[in-house]
Motif scaffolding. Structure first.
Motif, PDB file in Angstrom:
ATOM      1  N   PRO A  42       7.741  62.660  10.422  1.00  0.00           N
ATOM      2  CA  PRO A  42       7.786  61.528  11.356  1.00  0.00           C
ATOM      3  C   PRO A  42       7.569  60.201  10.631  1.00  0.00           C
ATOM      4  O   PRO A  42       6.643  60.055   9.828  1.00  0.00           O
ATOM      5  CB  PRO A  42       6.643  61.829  12.334  1.00  0.00           C
ATOM      6  CG  PRO A  42       6.503  63.323  12.280  1.00  0.00           C
ATOM      7  CD  PRO A  42       6.793  63.684  10.857  1.00  0.00           C
ATOM      8  N   ASN A  92       9.999  66.171  15.834  1.00  0.00           N
ATOM      9  CA  ASN A  92      10.676  64.970  15.357  1.00  0.00           C
ATOM     10  C   ASN A  92      12.139  65.274  15.033  1.00  0.00           C
ATOM     11  O   ASN A  92      13.040  64.509  15.391  1.00  0.00           O
ATOM     12  CB  ASN A  92       9.951  64.425  14.115  1.00  0.00           C
ATOM     13  CG  ASN A  92      10.583  63.174  13.569  1.00  0.00           C
ATOM     14  OD1 ASN A  92      10.825  62.208  14.294  1.00  0.00           O
ATOM     15  ND2 ASN A  92      10.850  63.180  12.271  1.00  0.00           N
ATOM     16  N   ASN A  96      14.899  63.480  17.480  1.00  0.00           N
ATOM     17  CA  ASN A  96      15.725  62.481  16.789  1.00  0.00           C
ATOM     18  C   ASN A  96      17.005  63.065  16.189  1.00  0.00           C
ATOM     19  O   ASN A  96      17.706  62.361  15.460  1.00  0.00           O
ATOM     20  CB  ASN A  96      14.889  61.764  15.719  1.00  0.00           C
ATOM     21  CG  ASN A  96      13.793  60.944  16.355  1.00  0.00           C
ATOM     22  OD1 ASN A  96      14.048  60.124  17.224  1.00  0.00           O
ATOM     23  ND2 ASN A  96      12.561  61.175  15.949  1.00  0.00           N
TER      24      ASN A  96
END
Length: 135
Positions: A42, A92, A96
């Motif tokens: 992250p 993450n 994303n």
């Protein structure tokens, strides 16, 4: 009954060895190829290589500790903590849509990965005889 208990303990020791060796191998790979792991760290943590090395070191140390019966319970507790914390990188990656090796996982792939992570946690709880597997 004693025969069953001895076989369970032998199985637990064999699985601890396999589990430990797998994490030692993965941990070493953090040092050999940190660029592979770096994308899923992250961004809020900053210094992704530092976190890749730190998690790799934890995996190596805990992998060694779980192999030995004397440190197995401690290692198991630490493994659970580490596995929960490092799952943040997997979340993450999912949220994303971060590719690894140029490949993105589907939602099914991420869900499968989460289930496997849960099973890995249950296994280490059993190996370390942590509640509810403390028999």
């Amino acid at each position: 009954m004693n025969f069953i208990y001895k076989n369970i303990q032998k199985t637990r020791s064999i699985l601890a060895l396999v589990y430990g060796c797998c994490f030692i191998y993965i941990g070493i790979n953090h040092f050999i190829d940190p660029e592979w792991f770096k994308p899923i760290v992250p961004s809020i943590l900053r210094y992704p290589v530092l976190w890749v090395y730190f998690s790799g070191l934890c995996e190596i140390v805990l992998g060694l500790l779980i192999i030995f019966k004397q440190s197995r319970k401690f290692a198991s507790i630490c493994f659970v903590i580490m596995l929960v914390l490092i799952y943040w990188a997997n979340i993450n990656m999912w949220v994303n849509d971060i590719p690894i090796d140029g490949k993105k996982l589907s939602s099914t792939g991420h869900i499968t990965r989460a289930i496997i992570q849960g099973l890995i946690i249950l296994l280490v709880l059993w190996i370390g005889k942590i509640k509810p597997f403390n028999k």
